[in-house]
Structure formats: structure tokens, C-alpha cells
Motif scaffolding. Sequence first.
Motif, PDB file in Angstrom:
ATOM      1  N   THR A  66      39.626  42.559  58.788  1.00  0.00           N
ATOM      2  CA  THR A  66      38.660  41.599  58.743  1.00  0.00           C
ATOM      3  C   THR A  66      38.070  41.813  57.159  1.00  0.00           C
ATOM      4  N   GLY A  67      38.138  42.979  56.420  1.00  0.00           N
ATOM      5  CA  GLY A  67      37.894  43.012  55.091  1.00  0.00           C
ATOM      6  C   GLY A  67      38.784  42.084  54.294  1.00  0.00           C
ATOM      7  N   ALA A  68      40.083  42.245  54.566  1.00  0.00           N
ATOM      8  CA  ALA A  68      41.030  41.341  53.675  1.00  0.00           C
ATOM      9  C   ALA A  68      40.958  40.039  53.823  1.00  0.00           C
ATOM     10  N   VAL A  69      40.510  39.394  55.093  1.00  0.00           N
ATOM     11  CA  VAL A  69      40.225  38.004  55.254  1.00  0.00           C
ATOM     12  C   VAL A  69      39.035  37.529  54.828  1.00  0.00           C
ATOM     13  N   SER A  70      37.983  38.514  54.655  1.00  0.00           N
ATOM     14  CA  SER A  70      36.632  38.142  53.988  1.00  0.00           C
ATOM     15  C   SER A  70      37.014  38.053  52.394  1.00  0.00           C
ATOM     16  N   MET A  71      37.653  38.891  51.951  1.00  0.00           N
ATOM     17  CA  MET A  71      37.925  39.130  50.703  1.00  0.00           C
ATOM     18  C   MET A  71      38.717  37.660  50.132  1.00  0.00           C
ATOM     19  N   GLY A  72      39.661  37.155  50.968  1.00  0.00           N
ATOM     20  CA  GLY A  72      40.430  36.073  50.651  1.00  0.00           C
ATOM     21  C   GLY A  72      39.808  34.943  51.031  1.00  0.00           C
ATOM     22  N   VAL A  73      38.671  34.847  51.776  1.00  0.00           N
ATOM     23  CA  VAL A  73      37.673  33.542  51.821  1.00  0.00           C
ATOM     24  C   VAL A  73      36.973  33.393  50.712  1.00  0.00           C
ATOM     25  N   GLN A  74      36.383  34.380  50.195  1.00  0.00           N
ATOM     26  CA  GLN A  74      35.549  34.426  49.068  1.00  0.00           C
ATOM     27  C   GLN A  74      36.131  33.986  47.883  1.00  0.00           C
ATOM     28  N   MET A  75      37.557  34.471  47.611  1.00  0.00           N
ATOM     29  CA  MET A  75      38.337  34.144  46.411  1.00  0.00           C
ATOM     30  C   MET A  75      38.468  32.662  46.558  1.00  0.00           C
ATOM     31  N   LEU A  76      38.831  32.124  47.913  1.00  0.00           N
ATOM     32  CA  LEU A  76      39.228  30.842  47.881  1.00  0.00           C
ATOM     33  C   LEU A  76      37.954  29.617  47.580  1.00  0.00           C
ATOM     34  N   GLY A  78      36.036  30.612  45.240  1.00  0.00           N
ATOM     35  CA  GLY A  78      35.800  30.566  43.787  1.00  0.00           C
ATOM     36  C   GLY A  78      34.838  31.856  43.291  1.00  0.00           C
ATOM     37  N   ASP A  79      34.649  32.751  44.587  1.00  0.00           N
ATOM     38  CA  ASP A  79      33.877  33.990  44.156  1.00  0.00           C
ATOM     39  C   ASP A  79      34.828  34.899  43.654  1.00  0.00           C
ATOM     40  N   PRO A  81      34.997  38.651  44.739  1.00  0.00           N
ATOM     41  CA  PRO A  81      34.553  39.902  45.302  1.00  0.00           C
ATOM     42  C   PRO A  81      35.144  41.080  44.857  1.00  0.00           C
ATOM     43  N   GLN A  82      36.359  40.949  43.962  1.00  0.00           N
ATOM     44  CA  GLN A  82      37.097  41.975  43.624  1.00  0.00           C
ATOM     45  C   GLN A  82      36.150  42.950  42.338  1.00  0.00           C
ATOM     46  N   ILE A  83      35.547  41.912  41.756  1.00  0.00           N
ATOM     47  CA  ILE A  83      34.377  42.409  40.679  1.00  0.00           C
ATOM     48  C   ILE A  83      33.391  43.440  41.340  1.00  0.00           C
ATOM     49  N   LEU A  84      32.763  42.710  42.337  1.00  0.00           N
ATOM     50  CA  LEU A  84      31.925  43.423  42.785  1.00  0.00           C
ATOM     51  C   LEU A  84      32.421  44.901  43.342  1.00  0.00           C
ATOM     52  N   LEU A  85      33.506  44.774  43.984  1.00  0.00           N
ATOM     53  CA  LEU A  85      34.333  46.062  44.499  1.00  0.00           C
ATOM     54  C   LEU A  85      34.568  46.980  43.388  1.00  0.00           C
ATOM     55  N   ASP A  86      34.890  46.588  42.517  1.00  0.00           N
ATOM     56  CA  ASP A  86      35.414  47.287  41.422  1.00  0.00           C
ATOM     57  C   ASP A  86      33.990  48.132  40.740  1.00  0.00           C
ATOM     58  N   LYS A  87      33.067  47.281  40.709  1.00  0.00           N
ATOM     59  CA  LYS A  87      31.865  48.116  39.788  1.00  0.00           C
ATOM     60  C   LYS A  87      31.086  48.898  40.944  1.00  0.00           C
ATOM     61  N   LEU A  88      31.384  48.578  42.298  1.00  0.00           N
ATOM     62  CA  LEU A  88      30.788  49.497  43.253  1.00  0.00           C
ATOM     63  C   LEU A  88      31.535  50.721  43.339  1.00  0.00           C
ATOM     64  N   GLY A  89      32.949  50.741  42.967  1.00  0.00           N
ATOM     65  CA  GLY A  89      33.587  52.058  42.754  1.00  0.00           C
ATOM     66  C   GLY A  89      33.380  52.654  41.615  1.00  0.00           C
ATOM     67  N   GLU A  90      32.827  52.112  40.421  1.00  0.00           N
ATOM     68  CA  GLU A  90      32.429  52.672  39.274  1.00  0.00           C
ATOM     69  C   GLU A  90      31.373  53.267  39.572  1.00  0.00           C
ATOM     70  N   ASP A 203      23.251  40.143  43.606  1.00  0.00           N
ATOM     71  CA  ASP A 203      22.390  38.684  43.869  1.00  0.00           C
ATOM     72  C   ASP A 203      23.392  37.587  43.574  1.00  0.00           C
ATOM     73  N   GLU A 204      24.293  37.689  42.926  1.00  0.00           N
ATOM     74  CA  GLU A 204      25.138  36.612  42.647  1.00  0.00           C
ATOM     75  C   GLU A 204      25.908  36.373  44.059  1.00  0.00           C
ATOM     76  N   HIS A 205      26.126  37.313  44.870  1.00  0.00           N
ATOM     77  CA  HIS A 205      26.895  36.979  45.935  1.00  0.00           C
ATOM     78  C   HIS A 205      25.904  36.715  47.160  1.00  0.00           C
ATOM     79  N   GLU A 206      24.801  36.682  46.820  1.00  0.00           N
ATOM     80  CA  GLU A 206      23.661  36.467  47.845  1.00  0.00           C
ATOM     81  C   GLU A 206      23.763  37.577  48.971  1.00  0.00           C
ATOM     82  N   LEU A 207      23.816  38.827  48.445  1.00  0.00           N
ATOM     83  CA  LEU A 207      23.857  40.007  49.306  1.00  0.00           C
ATOM     84  C   LEU A 207      22.419  40.662  49.270  1.00  0.00           C
ATOM     85  N   THR A 208      21.456  39.819  50.001  1.00  0.00           N
ATOM     86  CA  THR A 208      20.026  40.501  49.881  1.00  0.00           C
ATOM     87  C   THR A 208      19.758  41.830  50.058  1.00  0.00           C
ATOM     88  N   ASP A 209      20.449  42.255  51.307  1.00  0.00           N
ATOM     89  CA  ASP A 209      20.176  43.790  51.566  1.00  0.00           C
ATOM     90  C   ASP A 209      20.613  44.558  50.451  1.00  0.00           C
TER      91      ASP A 209
END
Length: 256
Positions: A66-76, A78-79, A81-90, A203-209
Motif C-alpha cells: 500500500t505504501g509503495a503504491v501510494s508513493m508511486g501515485v504521488q510521484m506520477l 509530480g509530488d 513524497p521521498q523528500i518528505l520521508l527523507d526529512k521525517l527520517g532526519e 502543508d505542501e502535501h496537504e497533510l492537515t493532521d
Amino acid sequence: MAQHSEHVGMNRTGIQMSPLDTKAMLKDDGSARGEEGDESALADVRSSYIADAEGLGSVPLPGTITGAVSMGVQMLKGDSPQILLDKLGERLAFERTGARLYDALITKCEVMLDGEISMSIEDLQAIRSDEARHFLLLSDAIESLGGDPTSQTPSADLVGVESMGLVQVLNDPRTSLAQSLHAIVTAELADKAGWETLVALADEHELTDMVNDFTIALNEEREHLALVQTWYEEAIGLTYGDVEIEPDQSGPAATP
């Protein structure tokens, strides 16, 4: 005024203790110069290493379908998500280090704190608890995106190296409370900037929570910074009278 471990002692590192040798060293009669040179050879070697380097790694793919599909859809779409995940890991890696920094400072204060500054062990334990809670918040956020919070992203690797010096300062038995607090101020400044980036990315990814949760964490980090700056200034004997610290209203934290 707080007592300091800094004291006047013998000059063991400066040139003033050996004026004759200093004069000879600074004298330029041309005999030791030889050919004019520069650092171009060293720069060439470094350039070749830079050109061949592969970077600090890559952002791990989500471990679930599910996570891989979600990331693939977001990248298609033009988002990024890998940058957000990288910064979350940071931030996750830095919050883990932050908790350890406060653990070390608490241990030092149990021996050295003498009541000369307004800081208390209870204050430090409360901040340490915030850092640990922020760590869990980030872990949950990564999992909600299908990522693995136990994997190390490139930026997590980066901040791990960056913070090594701070850990060494806090764990060095020779450093005073003032010197230890100087390192903590450095960490809190970086932490504040990191949370500001996360709020903007969420905010850029519209993740309100996430925006709401991260804004709360950012405001807590701003409080930490104001406190440790005050304690550091007290520890070095710097006072400003009854000046009040105005809250920082800049940046994306203004987002509700």
C-alpha cells in the motif's frame, strides 16, 4: 552570578610564550619559500572524489504494498513524497539524539547544578520528555505514509554525523554547565529550523493532521530554545534585567 569552571591559567597554546621563536618563525628572508604554490593539487584530488561519489544513500521504498503504491501515485502526480520521508527520517534521528543530549545534561546537572541559575533538573526532564514524544510522533507519521521508521534516510545519516560533536561535548566530563548549554542551544536552533521545514513540507502535501501536529511540536521547540538560551546567558553571567522574550511569529508555524 553563576560560578564558572573557566579560570585563568598558564598559556600553553599561544605564541606569546616564546617571543624569540615567534620572531624567527615570522621573519621572511625568502629562504624557506621555494617555489610559489597553491592548493590546486589538493583541490584536484578532492574534485575527483566528489565527481565519483554516489551520495549518502537513497530514501528506502515503503515496506508495504500500500505504501509503495501510494508513493508511486504521488510521484506520477509530480509530488515528491521521498523528500518528505527523507526529512521525517532526519527529524526522527535528531529527536533521538536530542533525548540523549538531555539525558547527558541531566546527569551532569545532578553533580554540578548549584542553584546559581534558574534551570532545574525537573525543567530538563520535561524537555527530554517532549523530545521523546516528538520522536514517537515522527515514527507514527512515517508509518502513516507506509514508510519504515527504523530505516535510515540520507538526511538521517547527515544529521547523525552533524550531531556527533554535540554528543561529545555533553558527554565530556570536563565541560562546564555553560559549555554544555552552548551545545544544547546549537541543537535547539537546528531543531527549530528542522520542524519549520517539516511543517512546510506537510502543508505542501496537504497533510492537515501532520501540519497541526508538527506546528505544536515546533512551538514546543521554540519554548525549549528560549529556555536554554536564557539558562546559557545566566550560566555565563549575562543579564538583561527584566527583558521579556517575544514569541517568534515568523515562518510556517502561523498555519492553524
